[in-house]
Design a protein around this motif. Structure first.
Motif, PDB file in Angstrom:
ATOM      1  N   CYS A 184     -71.476 -21.899   4.621  1.00  5.33           N
ATOM      2  CA  CYS A 184     -71.642 -20.361   3.863  1.00  5.33           C
ATOM      3  C   CYS A 184     -72.288 -19.675   4.822  1.00  5.33           C
ATOM      4  O   CYS A 184     -73.451 -19.268   4.767  1.00  5.33           O
ATOM      5  N   LEU A 185     -71.479 -18.813   5.364  1.00  7.79           N
ATOM      6  CA  LEU A 185     -71.674 -17.888   6.387  1.00  7.79           C
ATOM      7  C   LEU A 185     -72.743 -16.731   6.323  1.00  7.79           C
ATOM      8  O   LEU A 185     -73.272 -16.002   6.951  1.00  7.79           O
ATOM      9  N   SER A 186     -72.622 -16.032   4.952  1.00  8.01           N
ATOM     10  CA  SER A 186     -73.281 -15.091   4.346  1.00  8.01           C
ATOM     11  C   SER A 186     -74.477 -15.637   3.784  1.00  8.01           C
ATOM     12  O   SER A 186     -75.343 -14.643   3.323  1.00  8.01           O
ATOM     13  N   GLN A 187     -74.854 -16.727   3.728  1.00  9.85           N
ATOM     14  CA  GLN A 187     -76.088 -17.336   3.319  1.00  9.85           C
ATOM     15  C   GLN A 187     -76.796 -17.906   4.232  1.00  9.85           C
ATOM     16  O   GLN A 187     -76.316 -18.085   5.341  1.00  9.85           O
ATOM     17  N   ASP A 188     -78.112 -18.463   3.994  1.00 13.65           N
ATOM     18  CA  ASP A 188     -79.057 -19.051   4.996  1.00 13.65           C
ATOM     19  C   ASP A 188     -78.538 -20.753   5.002  1.00 13.65           C
ATOM     20  O   ASP A 188     -78.991 -21.148   6.114  1.00 13.65           O
ATOM     21  N   LEU A 189     -78.219 -21.142   4.102  1.00 11.92           N
ATOM     22  CA  LEU A 189     -77.999 -22.512   3.845  1.00 11.92           C
ATOM     23  C   LEU A 189     -76.366 -22.929   3.685  1.00 11.92           C
ATOM     24  O   LEU A 189     -75.846 -22.003   2.984  1.00 11.92           O
ATOM     25  N   ASP A 190     -76.153 -23.914   3.999  1.00 13.60           N
ATOM     26  CA  ASP A 190     -74.695 -24.466   3.730  1.00 13.60           C
ATOM     27  C   ASP A 190     -74.613 -25.457   2.362  1.00 13.60           C
ATOM     28  O   ASP A 190     -75.653 -25.730   1.703  1.00 13.60           O
ATOM     29  N   LEU A 191     -73.324 -25.810   2.149  1.00 15.95           N
ATOM     30  CA  LEU A 191     -73.276 -26.518   0.859  1.00 15.95           C
ATOM     31  C   LEU A 191     -72.094 -27.684   1.229  1.00 15.95           C
ATOM     32  O   LEU A 191     -71.274 -27.568   1.898  1.00 15.95           O
ATOM     33  N   ARG A 192     -72.768 -28.946   0.745  1.00 15.74           N
ATOM     34  CA  ARG A 192     -71.973 -30.157   0.643  1.00 15.74           C
ATOM     35  C   ARG A 192     -71.647 -30.498  -0.961  1.00 15.74           C
ATOM     36  O   ARG A 192     -72.401 -30.596  -1.678  1.00 15.74           O
ATOM     37  N   LEU A 193     -70.356 -30.577  -1.369  1.00 14.18           N
ATOM     38  CA  LEU A 193     -69.996 -31.246  -2.703  1.00 14.18           C
ATOM     39  C   LEU A 193     -69.294 -32.817  -2.389  1.00 14.18           C
ATOM     40  O   LEU A 193     -68.636 -32.899  -1.577  1.00 14.18           O
ATOM     41  N   MET A 194     -70.111 -33.646  -3.081  1.00 16.85           N
ATOM     42  CA  MET A 194     -69.505 -34.993  -2.776  1.00 16.85           C
ATOM     43  C   MET A 194     -69.536 -35.851  -4.064  1.00 16.85           C
ATOM     44  O   MET A 194     -70.233 -35.863  -5.006  1.00 16.85           O
ATOM     45  N   LEU A 195     -68.424 -36.474  -4.183  1.00 23.08           N
ATOM     46  CA  LEU A 195     -68.071 -37.598  -5.277  1.00 23.08           C
ATOM     47  C   LEU A 195     -68.217 -38.956  -4.813  1.00 23.08           C
ATOM     48  O   LEU A 195     -67.656 -39.146  -3.534  1.00 23.08           O
ATOM     49  N   SER A 196     -69.294 -39.727  -5.363  1.00 20.66           N
ATOM     50  CA  SER A 196     -69.412 -40.804  -5.024  1.00 20.66           C
ATOM     51  C   SER A 196     -69.366 -42.019  -6.023  1.00 20.66           C
ATOM     52  O   SER A 196     -69.419 -41.480  -7.236  1.00 20.66           O
ATOM     53  N   THR A 197     -69.183 -43.313  -5.669  1.00 27.23           N
ATOM     54  CA  THR A 197     -69.620 -44.329  -6.775  1.00 27.23           C
ATOM     55  C   THR A 197     -70.616 -45.106  -6.610  1.00 27.23           C
ATOM     56  O   THR A 197     -71.004 -45.683  -5.162  1.00 27.23           O
ATOM     57  N   LYS A 198     -71.441 -45.638  -7.308  1.00 27.14           N
ATOM     58  CA  LYS A 198     -72.576 -46.728  -7.071  1.00 27.14           C
ATOM     59  C   LYS A 198     -72.351 -47.823  -7.915  1.00 27.14           C
ATOM     60  O   LYS A 198     -71.741 -47.715  -9.085  1.00 27.14           O
ATOM     61  N   LYS A 199     -72.564 -48.920  -7.458  1.00 29.09           N
ATOM     62  CA  LYS A 199     -72.723 -50.257  -8.334  1.00 29.09           C
ATOM     63  C   LYS A 199     -73.931 -50.653  -8.623  1.00 29.09           C
ATOM     64  O   LYS A 199     -74.737 -50.928  -7.702  1.00 29.09           O
ATOM     65  N   ILE A 200     -74.421 -50.819  -9.876  1.00 30.95           N
ATOM     66  CA  ILE A 200     -75.481 -51.224 -10.381  1.00 30.95           C
ATOM     67  C   ILE A 200     -75.526 -53.075 -10.210  1.00 30.95           C
ATOM     68  O   ILE A 200     -74.620 -53.449 -11.036  1.00 30.95           O
ATOM     69  N   LEU A 201     -76.449 -53.805  -9.701  1.00 29.96           N
ATOM     70  CA  LEU A 201     -76.122 -55.144  -9.341  1.00 29.96           C
ATOM     71  C   LEU A 201     -76.396 -56.009 -10.580  1.00 29.96           C
ATOM     72  O   LEU A 201     -77.493 -55.713 -11.157  1.00 29.96           O
TER      73      LEU A 201
END
Length: 399
Positions: free
Chosen positions: A259-276
């Motif tokens: 995000c070049l006009s900002q101080d910080l960048d952005l990550r969007l992430m989809l993940s799956t988790k398994k509860i044992l």
């Protein structure tokens, strides 16, 4: 000589180099869905079959002209990377402040949602349909937004504006680029403080909870491609109580935006988790966790008596995190401000970081339920990105 656990050993006066848990290094790539099974890296980041992982700048590269007058690569001070590679990583920046006036929050949110939504819906469908019927775990979808910096690592392949242009193009076309990048999630201290002091008010969030956890990482050699994470709380008397046990998260989709006009960048992430949900494994885990000793003088905050870090040849402690976080939220979003002290027993390295994560709970629930209302999901996504863009990526303005 008394036994000295690895995380108390010192070969010299300096601290060891931090592990890559907050860096997430990988090649910029996009795998066609269902074609390739990406193998886990040394730090157990696992990508699902067909996971799309790509990068782009905002504002984007010009399709027709030379970008040398608009963009530049510049060194970024990042001690973990410098210790590991011997050189500063690079970040993409605008050549002049005048070029930063283009990206309003509305335009940025619309552009990001337009690019991200089709892959998000496809990845969610694939993730929920690929769960075996006899799983010994409960599978949960999670969409998060993280703030940090996209770093490009010199060495191996040349990093230039041309190679980054090719990398962005490769992500769009579903091919792979050899440019190596990482997403560094340890935000500046002043940014972390601003988040709590003013960001919560700007975003209209309410205080939810403030908790301390220990996360014990356990390797089961019968499942060597994954690591179990035991989230624990401290009981009276200093013993740990297991809250839940999860397998490694599996990344289904990763979208990094400089995000070049900002101080910080952005990550969007989809993940799956398994509860044992496996009584035999849970019994072994309980035995390992119950042997832990609280010790604020060691990295990660926990140590084990000699010989108690493993059970037979199957189970062993491979890491520990000590985290303190504050959570704020509304009906569709939760903000986590987390201070983490991590230690990796395999590499005898540790790190301390301040991390900002938004859990997009409203969208996650829609995707988990199999919602086919693309317009509704897009509207929620644009709203969340617009809020984050306005309030979290330009921390100097939040004071």
């Amino acid at each position: 000589m008394a036994y000295l656990p690895p995380h108390k050993r010192r070969s010299d006066g300096s601290d060891p180099a931090p592990p890559t848990s907050s860096l997430g290094s990988l090649s910029i790539s996009s795998s066609p869905r269902g074609r390739h099974q990406l193998r886990p890296s040394n730090n157990k980041i696992i990508h699902a079959a067909g996971c799309v992982s790509r990068w782009s700048p905002l504002p984007p590269f010009s399709p027709d002209s030379d970008d040398a007058d608009s963009f530049r690569l510049e060194p970024f001070a990042c001690e973990p990377v410098e210790r590991k590679t011997g050189a500063k990583p690079l970040v993409l920046s605008l050549s002049s402040p005048k070029a930063s006036s283009a990206s309003s929050a509305e335009a940025a949110a619309a552009a990001i949602a337009e690019r991200f939504l089709p892959e998000l819906l496809a990845a969610a469908k694939r993730a929920t349909h690929d769960v075996p019927s006899k799983e010994e775990a409960v599978v949960k979808l999670s969409l998060v937004a993280r703030v940090g910096k996209v770093l490009f690592q010199p060495g191996g392949s040349h990093v230039s504006l041309d190679s980054l242009r090719d990398a962005a193009k490769a992500g769009n076309e579903g091919s792979k680029s050899q440019v190596r990048k990482s997403f560094y999630t340890n935000v500046p201290r002043e940014c972390f403080q601003d988040m709590e002091l003013s960001l919560v008010k700007l975003m209209g969030l309410e205080s939810d909870s403030s908790k301390e956890h220990y996360h014990v990482k356990i390797l089961d050699k019968h499942q060597s491609d994954s690591t179990m994470s035991c989230k624990c709380t401290v009981q009276e008397g200093g013993k740990l109580a297991i809250h839940k046990v999860e397998l490694n998260q599996i990344r289904q989709l990763v979208e990094d935006i400089s995000c070049l006009s900002q101080d910080l960048d952005l990550r969007l992430m989809l993940s799956t988790k398994k509860i044992l949900k496996n009584p035999e494994v849970e019994k072994a885990i309980h035995s390992l966790v119950s042997s832990a000793i609280l010790d604020p003088d060691v990295k990660g905050g926990l140590r084990w008596p000699f010989g108690k870090e493993s059970i037979g040849e199957r189970f062993s402690i491979v890491g520990v995190w000590h985290t303190n976080y504050k959570a704020f939220g509304n009906k569709t979003l939760r903000l986590y401000l987390r201070h983490a002290d991590r230690f990796d027993h395999r590499s005898s390295t540790g790190e301390v970081s301040n991390e900002v994560t938004f859990k997009l709970t409203g969208i996650s629930k829609r995707l988990q339920d199999g919602s086919k209302e693309a317009d509704s999901v897009k509207e929620m996504l644009e709203s969340a990105v617009r809020m984050i863009w306005d309030s979290a990526l330009c921390y100097k303005m939040a004071r």
